[in-house]
Design a protein around this motif. Structure first.
Motif, PDB file in Angstrom:
ATOM      1  N   TYR A  56       0.820  -1.206   0.000  1.00  0.00           N
ATOM      2  CA  TYR A  56       0.000   0.000   0.000  1.00  0.00           C
ATOM      3  C   TYR A  56       0.855   1.257   0.000  1.00  0.00           C
ATOM      4  N   ASN A  57       1.982   1.216   0.707  1.00  0.00           N
ATOM      5  CA  ASN A  57       2.923   2.325   0.657  1.00  0.00           C
ATOM      6  C   ASN A  57       4.300   1.880   1.110  1.00  0.00           C
TER       7      ASN A  57
ATOM      8  N   GLN B 143       2.992   6.574  -1.515  1.00  0.00           N
ATOM      9  CA  GLN B 143       1.817   5.716  -1.645  1.00  0.00           C
ATOM     10  C   GLN B 143       2.005   4.830  -2.868  1.00  0.00           C
ATOM     11  N   SER B 144       1.293   3.715  -2.893  1.00  0.00           N
ATOM     12  CA  SER B 144       1.478   2.739  -3.973  1.00  0.00           C
ATOM     13  C   SER B 144       1.128   3.319  -5.343  1.00  0.00           C
TER      14      SER B 144
ATOM     15  N   ARG C  15       4.316  -1.200   3.747  1.00  0.00           N
ATOM     16  CA  ARG C  15       3.026  -1.521   4.343  1.00  0.00           C
ATOM     17  C   ARG C  15       2.310  -2.497   3.440  1.00  0.00           C
TER      18      ARG C  15
ATOM     19  N   ASN D 216      -2.396  -5.975   4.770  1.00  0.00           N
ATOM     20  CA  ASN D 216      -2.992  -6.271   6.063  1.00  0.00           C
ATOM     21  C   ASN D 216      -2.593  -5.226   7.098  1.00  0.00           C
ATOM     22  N   ASN D 217      -2.073  -4.104   6.626  1.00  0.00           N
ATOM     23  CA  ASN D 217      -1.807  -2.931   7.468  1.00  0.00           C
ATOM     24  C   ASN D 217      -0.555  -3.034   8.336  1.00  0.00           C
ATOM     25  N   ASP D 218       0.247  -4.090   8.169  1.00  0.00           N
ATOM     26  CA  ASP D 218       1.473  -4.144   8.953  1.00  0.00           C
ATOM     27  C   ASP D 218       2.562  -3.307   8.277  1.00  0.00           C
TER      28      ASP D 218
END
Lengths: 111, 116
Positions: free
Chosen positions: A31-32, A51-52, A93, A96-98
């Motif tokens: 995602y980023n 950002q991606s 990132r 799954n937000n990790d």
């Protein structure tokens, strides 16, 4: 599981030189990506967030690029200064937000 | 804003003792992360929370480690009983957003733990 690799592990350059630090990641579904600086005995300071959907970000003498499809990012430092000496880390990132970190590149800029 | 606040900054304890590390994230941030940093293993993600809910604790090394986030402004990482191999710098970090666009991750200054 996402694996993040940074090359080289250490780099020493004379003051004034332009340099490139590399970061690669195994899972391109990110995602980023964020670049950090860490001085000895200190916490991490954010330098740039990409950002991606973006290809690059710039802040002063720093420019970070992102090629998501190939799983690579570079941090370009122009006209390096002794004060740039630190460890530089990249983190990605996942969806799954990790946030997973590379081992870092230790940069020394010699006066 | 005061940034991410961690306490204590330094802790020296004896093997077998309980250790509690504390973190106050930046106000308005809804994701919180705990990392451990050592020379050998670098930065390891231990656990992270979204909106106070633990999402992934697969990085927690053993059952001796536990983390809580009772509210949006406070989190703890507890080690009980502590062992010498737990000696490391423990970082807390926070950021906004849990969806597609999330903000920058901000770190605290870390808690340096030494277990004798």
């Amino acid at each position: 599981k996402q694996e993040v690799t940074q090359i080289p592990a250490a780099l020493s350059v004379p003051e004034g030189e332009n340099l490139v630090l590399n970061c690669s990641f195994t899972d391109s579904a990110i995602y980023n990506l964020q670049w950090f600086r860490q001085d000895p005995g200190k916490g991490l300071t954010s330098l740039l967030l990409i950002q991606s959907s973006q290809r690059e970000q710039t802040s002063g003498r720093l420019n970070a690029s992102l090629d998501k499809s190939s799983g690579r990012s570079t941090l370009y430092i122009a006209a390096s200064q002794p004060g740039d000496s630190a460890t530089y880390l990249c983190a990605v990132r996942g969806n799954n937000n990790d946030m997973r970190f590379g081992a870092g590149t230790r940069l020394t800029v010699k006066p | 804003d005061a940034g991410v606040i961690q306490s204590p900054r330094h802790e020296v304890t004896e093997m077998g003792q309980e250790v509690t590390l504390r973190c106050k994230p930046i106000s308005g941030h809804n994701s919180l992360f705990w990392y451990r940093q050592t020379m050998m293993r670098g930065l390891e993600l231990l656990i992270y929370f979204n909106n106070n809910v633990p999402i992934d604790d697969s990085g927690m090394p053993e059952d001796r480690f536990s983390a809580k986030m009772p509210n949006a402004s406070f989190s703890t990482l507890k080690i009980q009983p502590s062992e010498p191999r737990d000696s490391a710098v423990y970082f807390c970090a926070s950021r906004t957003g849990t969806g597609f666009n999330t903000g920058e991750l901000f770190f605290g200054e870390g808690s340096r733990l030494t277990v004798l």
